[in-house]
Scaffold this motif. Structure first.
Motif, PDB file in Angstrom:
ATOM      1  N   ASN A  90     -33.169   2.125  17.936  1.00  0.00           N
ATOM      2  CA  ASN A  90     -31.854   2.543  18.423  1.00  0.00           C
ATOM      3  C   ASN A  90     -30.877   2.394  17.258  1.00  0.00           C
ATOM      4  OD1 ASN A  90     -29.398   2.924  19.710  1.00  0.00           O
ATOM      5  ND2 ASN A  90     -29.644   1.246  21.167  1.00  0.00           N
ATOM      6  N   ALA A  91     -30.212   3.479  16.858  1.00  0.00           N
ATOM      7  CA  ALA A  91     -29.292   3.429  15.714  1.00  0.00           C
ATOM      8  C   ALA A  91     -28.005   4.180  16.038  1.00  0.00           C
ATOM      9  CB  ALA A  91     -29.946   4.027  14.464  1.00  0.00           C
ATOM     10  N   GLY A  92     -26.912   3.730  15.432  1.00  0.00           N
ATOM     11  CA  GLY A  92     -25.643   4.384  15.708  1.00  0.00           C
ATOM     12  C   GLY A  92     -24.631   4.249  14.590  1.00  0.00           C
ATOM     13  N   ILE A  93     -23.664   5.156  14.594  1.00  0.00           N
ATOM     14  CA  ILE A  93     -22.524   5.136  13.669  1.00  0.00           C
ATOM     15  C   ILE A  93     -21.247   5.079  14.492  1.00  0.00           C
ATOM     16  CG2 ILE A  93     -21.291   6.385  11.853  1.00  0.00           C
ATOM     17  CD1 ILE A  93     -23.909   7.773  11.166  1.00  0.00           C
ATOM     18  N   TYR A  94     -20.350   4.213  14.071  1.00  0.00           N
ATOM     19  CA  TYR A  94     -19.054   4.053  14.740  1.00  0.00           C
ATOM     20  C   TYR A  94     -17.958   4.330  13.723  1.00  0.00           C
ATOM     21  CZ  TYR A  94     -15.169   1.547  17.055  1.00  0.00           C
ATOM     22  OH  TYR A  94     -13.966   1.191  17.621  1.00  0.00           O
ATOM     23  N   ILE A  95     -17.050   5.232  14.068  1.00  0.00           N
ATOM     24  CA  ILE A  95     -15.973   5.618  13.144  1.00  0.00           C
ATOM     25  C   ILE A  95     -14.628   5.440  13.839  1.00  0.00           C
ATOM     26  CG2 ILE A  95     -15.000   7.483  11.753  1.00  0.00           C
ATOM     27  CD1 ILE A  95     -17.801   8.730  11.720  1.00  0.00           C
ATOM     28  N   LYS A  96     -13.739   4.722  13.183  1.00  0.00           N
ATOM     29  CA  LYS A  96     -12.393   4.495  13.703  1.00  0.00           C
ATOM     30  C   LYS A  96     -11.383   5.151  12.778  1.00  0.00           C
ATOM     31  CE  LYS A  96      -9.309   0.785  15.230  1.00  0.00           C
ATOM     32  NZ  LYS A  96      -9.166  -0.694  15.379  1.00  0.00           N
ATOM     33  N   THR A  97     -10.612   6.091  13.290  1.00  0.00           N
ATOM     34  CA  THR A  97      -9.641   6.811  12.476  1.00  0.00           C
ATOM     35  C   THR A  97      -8.346   6.024  12.357  1.00  0.00           C
ATOM     36  OG1 THR A  97      -8.658   8.017  14.325  1.00  0.00           O
ATOM     37  CG2 THR A  97     -10.637   8.968  13.317  1.00  0.00           C
ATOM     38  N   SER A 153      -5.558   6.885  13.383  1.00  0.00           N
ATOM     39  CA  SER A 153      -4.807   7.018  14.640  1.00  0.00           C
ATOM     40  C   SER A 153      -5.468   6.258  15.781  1.00  0.00           C
ATOM     41  CB  SER A 153      -4.677   8.494  15.018  1.00  0.00           C
ATOM     42  OG  SER A 153      -5.953   9.079  15.169  1.00  0.00           O
ATOM     43  N   ASP A 154      -6.502   5.467  15.460  1.00  0.00           N
ATOM     44  CA  ASP A 154      -7.254   4.646  16.414  1.00  0.00           C
ATOM     45  C   ASP A 154      -8.141   5.443  17.360  1.00  0.00           C
ATOM     46  OD1 ASP A 154      -6.409   2.226  15.379  1.00  0.00           O
ATOM     47  OD2 ASP A 154      -4.651   2.125  16.679  1.00  0.00           O
ATOM     48  N   ILE A 155      -8.276   6.733  17.147  1.00  0.00           N
ATOM     49  CA  ILE A 155      -9.293   7.498  17.862  1.00  0.00           C
ATOM     50  C   ILE A 155     -10.649   7.147  17.250  1.00  0.00           C
ATOM     51  CG2 ILE A 155     -10.167   9.804  18.374  1.00  0.00           C
ATOM     52  CD1 ILE A 155      -7.318  10.817  18.352  1.00  0.00           C
ATOM     53  N   THR A 156     -11.628   6.926  18.084  1.00  0.00           N
ATOM     54  CA  THR A 156     -12.939   6.494  17.605  1.00  0.00           C
ATOM     55  C   THR A 156     -14.017   7.525  17.966  1.00  0.00           C
ATOM     56  OG1 THR A 156     -13.202   5.176  19.619  1.00  0.00           O
ATOM     57  CG2 THR A 156     -12.400   4.040  17.652  1.00  0.00           C
ATOM     58  N   PHE A 157     -15.041   7.581  17.110  1.00  0.00           N
ATOM     59  CA  PHE A 157     -16.144   8.511  17.313  1.00  0.00           C
ATOM     60  C   PHE A 157     -17.472   7.767  17.207  1.00  0.00           C
ATOM     61  CE2 PHE A 157     -12.602  10.999  15.678  1.00  0.00           C
ATOM     62  CZ  PHE A 157     -12.603  12.111  16.509  1.00  0.00           C
ATOM     63  N   ALA A 158     -18.478   8.325  17.859  1.00  0.00           N
ATOM     64  CA  ALA A 158     -19.803   7.698  17.829  1.00  0.00           C
ATOM     65  C   ALA A 158     -20.892   8.746  17.746  1.00  0.00           C
ATOM     66  CB  ALA A 158     -20.011   6.851  19.073  1.00  0.00           C
ATOM     67  N   ILE A 159     -21.912   8.426  16.982  1.00  0.00           N
ATOM     68  CA  ILE A 159     -23.157   9.193  16.973  1.00  0.00           C
ATOM     69  C   ILE A 159     -24.285   8.172  17.146  1.00  0.00           C
ATOM     70  CG2 ILE A 159     -24.664  10.763  15.709  1.00  0.00           C
ATOM     71  CD1 ILE A 159     -22.249  11.608  14.053  1.00  0.00           C
ATOM     72  N   VAL A 160     -25.045   8.319  18.213  1.00  0.00           N
ATOM     73  CA  VAL A 160     -26.087   7.349  18.528  1.00  0.00           C
ATOM     74  C   VAL A 160     -27.397   8.087  18.813  1.00  0.00           C
ATOM     75  CG1 VAL A 160     -26.784   5.451  20.035  1.00  0.00           C
ATOM     76  CG2 VAL A 160     -24.351   5.838  19.572  1.00  0.00           C
ATOM     77  N   HIS A 161     -28.483   7.558  18.261  1.00  0.00           N
ATOM     78  CA  HIS A 161     -29.790   8.136  18.553  1.00  0.00           C
ATOM     79  C   HIS A 161     -30.745   7.024  18.971  1.00  0.00           C
ATOM     80  CE1 HIS A 161     -32.981  11.121  18.453  1.00  0.00           C
ATOM     81  NE2 HIS A 161     -33.747  10.209  17.891  1.00  0.00           N
ATOM     82  N   LYS A 162     -31.314   7.170  20.163  1.00  0.00           N
ATOM     83  CA  LYS A 162     -32.355   6.275  20.651  1.00  0.00           C
ATOM     84  C   LYS A 162     -33.675   7.028  20.551  1.00  0.00           C
ATOM     85  CE  LYS A 162     -29.210   3.966  23.883  1.00  0.00           C
ATOM     86  NZ  LYS A 162     -28.003   4.721  23.525  1.00  0.00           N
ATOM     87  N   SER A 163     -34.615   6.488  19.828  1.00  0.00           N
ATOM     88  CA  SER A 163     -35.860   7.203  19.573  1.00  0.00           C
ATOM     89  C   SER A 163     -36.729   7.294  20.817  1.00  0.00           C
ATOM     90  CB  SER A 163     -36.648   6.500  18.463  1.00  0.00           C
ATOM     91  OG  SER A 163     -37.301   5.346  18.984  1.00  0.00           O
ATOM     92  N   LYS A 164     -37.690   8.187  20.769  1.00  0.00           N
ATOM     93  CA  LYS A 164     -38.702   8.217  21.821  1.00  0.00           C
ATOM     94  C   LYS A 164     -39.522   6.927  21.742  1.00  0.00           C
ATOM     95  CE  LYS A 164     -42.209  10.678  19.097  1.00  0.00           C
ATOM     96  NZ  LYS A 164     -43.039  11.905  19.003  1.00  0.00           N
ATOM     97  N   VAL A 165     -40.059   6.525  22.879  1.00  0.00           N
ATOM     98  CA  VAL A 165     -40.917   5.345  22.952  1.00  0.00           C
ATOM     99  C   VAL A 165     -42.222   5.769  23.615  1.00  0.00           C
ATOM    100  CG1 VAL A 165     -41.208   3.030  23.899  1.00  0.00           C
ATOM    101  CG2 VAL A 165     -38.951   3.771  23.087  1.00  0.00           C
TER     102      VAL A 165
END
Length: 407
Positions: free
Chosen positions: A198-205, A207-219
Motif C-alpha cells: 500500500n503506497a501513497g503520496i500526500y500533497i498540501k498546497t 492554499s491548504d488544499i490537499t491532494f492524494a494518490i494512493v495505490h493498494k496492490s493486488k493480493v
C-alpha cells in the motif's frame, strides 16, 4: 451427471472473499465521511487510507475500533410471491492502528491491523437456493507495517507491506437425499494467506488544499489444504471421500484512489475520493482437490469480472474544541456482470450514507463513533452455473466506535 452436478456446486464458494464484503470500515473518522479521506491527514487510520499522509500527523497515537456489521438480504424466486431472508448475524470488522516518530524528524512509522473483507451470511438449510449456499463465515485480516516520510513541508510519501490472513467456512446443501428426506451437505473450511503493498503520496498546497494518490496492490490469496467434508448417505461415500482437501487461489484486486481535501473554513473540511478497483484480474476460480472421483473432479469456474469504481464525498466539522461532526455520501459500481450474481453476497450498484462524531475526553484521549449504511439496488438475475433465478435486495448497516490515545 454426478461430475457435472458437483462441478456446479463446488465451483464458486470463495469469490466473496474478495468482493461481497468489501466494505469501507477501516477508520471511524473516515467511515463517518462515507469512506472518503485519502487526502486528509486526520488520524492514524491514514496508515490504510494514505501512507503518505502519516508523516503529517502532529502526534503519536494508538487506536482500536470495531464496526458490528449487519448484512440484510432478501430473495424472491422468479414466479414466486414468497420472500426469503437471511438470518440475523453480526460480523465484527475491526481496526487497530499505531503511529510513532520523533517530533523533530520528518518520518513516522505506522502499523495497521484491519479487516477489509469479512462477514456472516446465513440463508438457512431449507431456502430455495440451498444448493447454491446455506451459510458463510468469512474473515480476512490485513497486517500492514508502514514507513512515511515528509519530503518537504508540502509533500509526503509512504508505503507499507501487507500480509493477509483469511479464514472461511462455507456450507451448502447437496442434491442427494437421506431416507428421511433431508438433503446432503458439504462444508468447505480453510485458511489462506497473501502478500501485497500500500503506497501513497500526500500533497498540501499553499492554499491548504490537499491532494492524494494512493495505490493498494493486488493480493494473491492462496488457500492450501482446505478441508472439504461431505455429509451424504452411506451409499455415496465412495463418491464423496472423507478427509478430502483442496487448494485454491484468489486474486484480490488492486485499487487506485485519487483524493482531494478542501478547507471550507478553519473548522470545516471537505473530502472527495474516487477509486478504481481493478477487478478484471478475476476471470475464473479454480479448485484442485487432493482426491478426485468420478463425481468430484477439479473445477474451473468462470467469473469474468469487470473493473469497479466508487465515488465518496464527506465533510468533517469541528463544532468545538472537543466535538467534531461528520457526514458523507457515496456511490459504488459493482464489478459483477449479469449472470454471475450469487447468494454469498448478492452484489449490485449501491448508495452509501454515513454519519459520525468525535469527542476529545482529554488532550490525550479521544472517542469516535460512526454509522455506515449501504443500500444495494435490487437485482433480478439468473445465475449461469447454478440456475438460481430471482431478485435480490440487500441493505448493510454498520455502527462503529473507536478509542484513541495520543501523546
Amino acid at each position: 451427471m454426478k461430475k457435472i452436478l458437483l462441478s456446479v456446486i463446488l465451483s464458486a464458494p470463495l469469490w466473496v472473499f474478495g468482493q461481497g464484503f468489501q466494505v469501507n470500515l477501516q477508520g471511524q473518522k473516515q467511515i463517518g465521511m462515507a469512506g472518503a479521506g485519502s487526502a486528509l491527514a486526520l488520524d492514524e487510520a491514514s496508515v490504510f487510507f494514505n501512507p503518505g499522509a502519516v508523516s503529517f500527523l502532529e502526534k503519536n497515537s494508538i487506536s482500536a475500533g470495531v464496526n458490528p456489521l449487519l448484512f440484510k438480504s432478501a430473495f424472491q424466486r422468479t414466479g414466486s410471491n414468497v420472500t426469503e431472508d437471511v438470518k440475523n448475524k453480526i460480523a465484527p470488522p475491526f481496526e487497530f492502528y499505531a503511529v510513532w516518530g520523533p517530533k523533530s524528524n520528518k518520518w513516522k512509522l505506522g502499523l495497521g491491523v484491519y479487516t477489509p473483507f469479512g462477514g456472516l451470511v446465513d440463508w438457512g438449510d431449507n431456502w430455495s437456493g440451498k444448493y447454491a449456499l446455506t451459510s458463510l463465515n468469512l474473515k480476512a485480516i490485513y497486517v500492514q507495517p508502514t514507513l512515511s516520510i515528509k519530503i518537504t513541508d508540502q509533500i509526503g510519501i509512504g508505503a507499507g507491506f501487507v500480509y493477509n490472513h483469511g479464514d472461511v467456512n462455507l456450507q451448502r446443501a447437496l442434491p442427494v437425499n437421506y431416507p428421511d428426506g433431508r438433503s446432503g451437505k458439504v462444508t468447505l473450511d480453510g485458511t489462506g494467506k497473501g502478500y501485497g503493498w500500500n503506497a501513497g503520496i500526500y500533497i498540501k498546497t499553499l492554499s491548504d488544499i490537499t491532494f492524494a494518490i494512493v495505490h493498494k496492490s493486488k493480493v494473491i490469496t492462496k488457500l492450501e489444504g482446505g478441508s472439504a467434508e461431505f455429509d451424504v448417505p452411506n451409499s455415496l461415500r465412495t463418491s464423496f471421500p472423507a478427509g478430502n482437501t483442496f487448494n485454491a487461489e484468489l486474486p484480490l484486486p488492486a485499487t487506485t484512489t485519487l483524493g482531494i481535501g478542501i478547507p471550507l473554513s478553519k473548522s470545516t473540511l471537505l473530502a472527495f475520493d474516487a477509486s478504481w478497483v481493478q477487478w478484471h484480474i478475476y476471470q475464473d476460480l479454480a479448485f484442485d482437490y487432493a482426491t478426485n472421483t468420478s463425481a468430484l473432479a477439479d473445477t474451473k469456474s468462470a467469473r469474468n469480472y469487470r473493473d469497479g469504481s466508487s465515488f465518496k464525498l464527506g465533510i468533517n466539522h469541528q463544532a468545538s474544541d472537543k466535538l467534531a461532526l461528520r457526514a458523507g455520501v457515496g456511490y459504488a459500481f459493482t464489478p459483477v456482470q449479469n449472470g454471475y450474481v450469487t447468494p454469498e453476497a448478492p452484489d449490485a450498484d449501491r448508495y452509501i450514507l454515513s454519519a459520525g462524531a468525535g469527542y476529545s475526553v482529554t488532550s490525550k484521549f479521544e472517542v469516535n463513533a460512526s454509522f455506515f449504511f449501504e443500500d444495494v439496488k435490487s437485482r433480478k438475475q439468473k445465475n449461469i452455473e447454478t440456475g438460481l433465478d430471482g431478485t435480490f435486495k440487500t441493505l448493510v448497516y454498520a455502527p462503529g466506535i473507536s478509542l484513541t490515545y495520543k501523546w
